[in-house]
Structures are given as structure tokens and as C-alpha cells.
Design a protein around this motif. Sequence first.
Motif, mmCIF file in Angstrom:
data_model
loop_
_atom_site.group_PDB
_atom_site.id
_atom_site.type_symbol
_atom_site.label_atom_id
_atom_site.label_comp_id
_atom_site.label_asym_id
_atom_site.label_seq_id
_atom_site.Cartn_x
_atom_site.Cartn_y
_atom_site.Cartn_z
ATOM 1 N N GLY A 1 -2.047 -8.403 5.630
ATOM 2 C CA GLY A 1 -0.967 -8.246 4.660
ATOM 3 C C GLY A 1 -0.053 -9.454 4.626
ATOM 4 N N ILE B 1 -1.671 -12.250 2.607
ATOM 5 C CA ILE B 1 -1.531 -12.034 1.155
ATOM 6 C C ILE B 1 -0.116 -12.366 0.703
ATOM 7 C CG2 ILE B 1 -1.577 -10.280 -0.657
ATOM 8 C CD1 ILE B 1 -3.757 -8.858 0.975
ATOM 9 N N ILE C 1 -0.272 -7.039 -5.695
ATOM 10 C CA ILE C 1 0.397 -8.285 -5.310
ATOM 11 C C ILE C 1 1.868 -8.026 -5.023
ATOM 12 C CG2 ILE C 1 1.192 -10.516 -6.192
ATOM 13 C CD1 ILE C 1 -1.489 -10.797 -7.614
ATOM 14 N N GLY D 1 2.280 -6.231 -1.798
ATOM 15 C CA GLY D 1 2.077 -7.141 -0.684
ATOM 16 C C GLY D 1 3.240 -8.083 -0.471
ATOM 17 N N VAL E 1 -4.365 -2.991 -0.025
ATOM 18 C CA VAL E 1 -3.119 -2.237 -0.205
ATOM 19 C C VAL E 1 -3.307 -0.731 -0.009
ATOM 20 C CG1 VAL E 1 -1.533 -1.450 -2.021
ATOM 21 C CG2 VAL E 1 -1.743 -3.878 -1.516
ATOM 22 N N ALA F 1 -5.556 -8.293 -2.517
ATOM 23 C CA ALA F 1 -4.465 -7.329 -2.348
ATOM 24 C C ALA F 1 -4.907 -5.922 -2.745
ATOM 25 C CB ALA F 1 -3.255 -7.764 -3.181
#
Length: 363
Positions: free
Chosen positions: A280, A283, A17, A20, A151, A147
Motif C-alpha cells: 500500500g 502505491i 488510487i 491508496g 485495495v 491499486a
Amino acid sequence: MIRVSDGKIGPREFFAILYGMMAIRVTDSTPSLMLEDGLTAAWMLPLISAIVLFGSLMFLLAILKKYNMGLIDIVFELAGNGFGRLIILFMFVTVFSSMSLNGRSYSDIVITMYYPKSPLLLIMVALILGAALFIAHRGLEAIGRTALLVVPIFMLTSVLLIIGVANQLDPLFIFPIAGPGELEVIKGGLEFSAFFADIIIVGVLADQLRTFNAYRTASIWGLWVPAAKMALFLAVYVMMFDYPAVRNIAYPYHHLTRMAMVGSLANHMEALFLALWFVGAAIHFATYLYISALLLGKLINYQPFPQLLFPLAGLSVLIGMLPENPLMGDQLRKLLLQSSSGLFLLLPVFLWGIDRFRKRGKE
């Protein structure tokens, strides 16, 4: 055996998180703002900001460990109901304004670089009222899992992108190494520290992690990895486009993707990078939307705060439409960053100082 979820997240999801939230700023107009102040030494600014915020993070971690609560509850506990609400109000305004202005900025990127005939409102609705709202409405656990899924792909594509342009980079372009001078670089790092203030803002989510150690580990990595990525890409931008030419490029990341080659083939990978970038961005805005709703819910004592997600997303789109052009939006972003940096740098120190004062008073 299926384990019933407790609604909390672990260190990997929390790190994803944070990545992101912060690392995606490599792709927007943030580098242009840093290059404007840091010149050829712009790559130093995120590292200076991270060093400064790391000190604030240490104070925050000490407070979170002692009280075992989220940042919002700690603010009310230490600052009182009246002053605490002012702090939470300022945090909400900052986070929500950032989401609105960034939403406009990201929509401008799509229109400028990829789909020039698309309506601005349509892009903002698709990004914030569509993708971001859908993810945020499913809760923090869903944001973390989404995420965590994407990621690693972001990290891999970042490496591939740099490899793809490595033979076009000229290291001599980053000289003079100190840019406008040591003092100006340090000043710029302090002014732009709010770019990484997310590491303080996410303290409101501390009580939604399974353990304090999970929060501490993920937050430390979540500060340094995005800062290092920003520094690396700023150096790459300068080495690719040279200075001052790079200052005239609004979105250097997206220009970079158009110059990346695979092997000996001249096939541009911009379509792949665009798809991953949009995920991305979704998120990023889902996390900001969730935190905005949480802050506002605590501020007005509205317990079912997820019901605030939809009106906040709609209002964010409307506010994002207000700037007349991308330049005005960037100037508003810069003003917001410079005005809010002090709050997020000093808030943990302020709370820690109140706690020390109360402890001495009792003794």
C-alpha cells in the motif's frame, strides 16, 4: 478479442488510487498528530475536514465539467501564464515535500517497529527508488490496476483487524465526547484538512479518466471512505489504549496489529499486515511521484514528464534523509499541512470565482 488500451482509467481504478493515497495515513504518524490536537474527540477531525473539502470538491467538479480539462490546464486558462505558474509551483512543492517527508516517516516506521538494525537509507531506496518508481514508471493505468488489485484486500484486513481487537475495546474511553471543546475540534478539522487535500490535487488527473461522471463518482467516494476509515480507527485507538496514553504511542496502527488475535490462538498477524502495508505504501508513493513529475513537467514545459520520475525519486530520498529524527520529521509534516490547507481549500473557489467574473465581463 483483445481491446487496445487508451491509457485512461475508469472509476474503480481511480477510487482505488484515492483510497491508496489517503486511507493508508491511518497507519503512519497522522493519527498521532490528530490525537495531539483532538484528544478524545480526534475521530471527529477527519469528518470535519472531509465536510469542508467536500464543498471545495463541488466547486472543482463544476469547473472540471465546464472546461473538460485537467486542473493544470484550467489553472493556466483562468489564472494566466504567470500567476498560473505560481499556483502550479506551490502545488508541486507541496506534493513533492509531502512525498519526501512521508517517505522518511514510513521508513522510520519500518525501522522502529520491525527492523531496528536496518539502515534508513536502504529502506527509503527500497520503498521510493525501488517499488514506487517501478510502479509509477509504468504509468497511471498501471498504478490504477495495481491499486484495484490490492485495495479490496486492504479493506478486508482492516475489518479483520478491528474484529480481532474488538473484545479489548472500551467505548467509555472516548469520553468526554467533545475532547478539548467544540471550537478546538472544529479548528483542528480545518487545520488538518490538507490530509485529504489529495481529493483536490488529483484534479490534475481528471483528463486521464474516460468520462467526467467516472471522475465525479470516484472522487466523492474517494473522499468519504478514507475519511470514515480514519475516523473509525482514531476512535479504535482511543478505545484500545485510552487517553492520554495513546498520545505516547508513535504508530498506534502497528501496535494494534500486534494485539490482534485470530480465534482462540495467540498468533500475531503483524507479518501479514506488514507485507500488505508495504504494498500500500508503494502505491501511495507511486501516485505522489507520478503527480509530482506531471506538475513539474507542466511547470517547465517538459513534455516527456515520465523522464523526471527517476531524478525526482532520487531527490526525494535525499530530502527525506535530512530530518535528524522522526520527531523533527513529524513537526515538518505538521507545518506543511497547516501552511498548505488554505491553498487546497480555496483554490477551487478561486478558480470558480474567476470563471464567474469572466462570464459577467463578457455579458
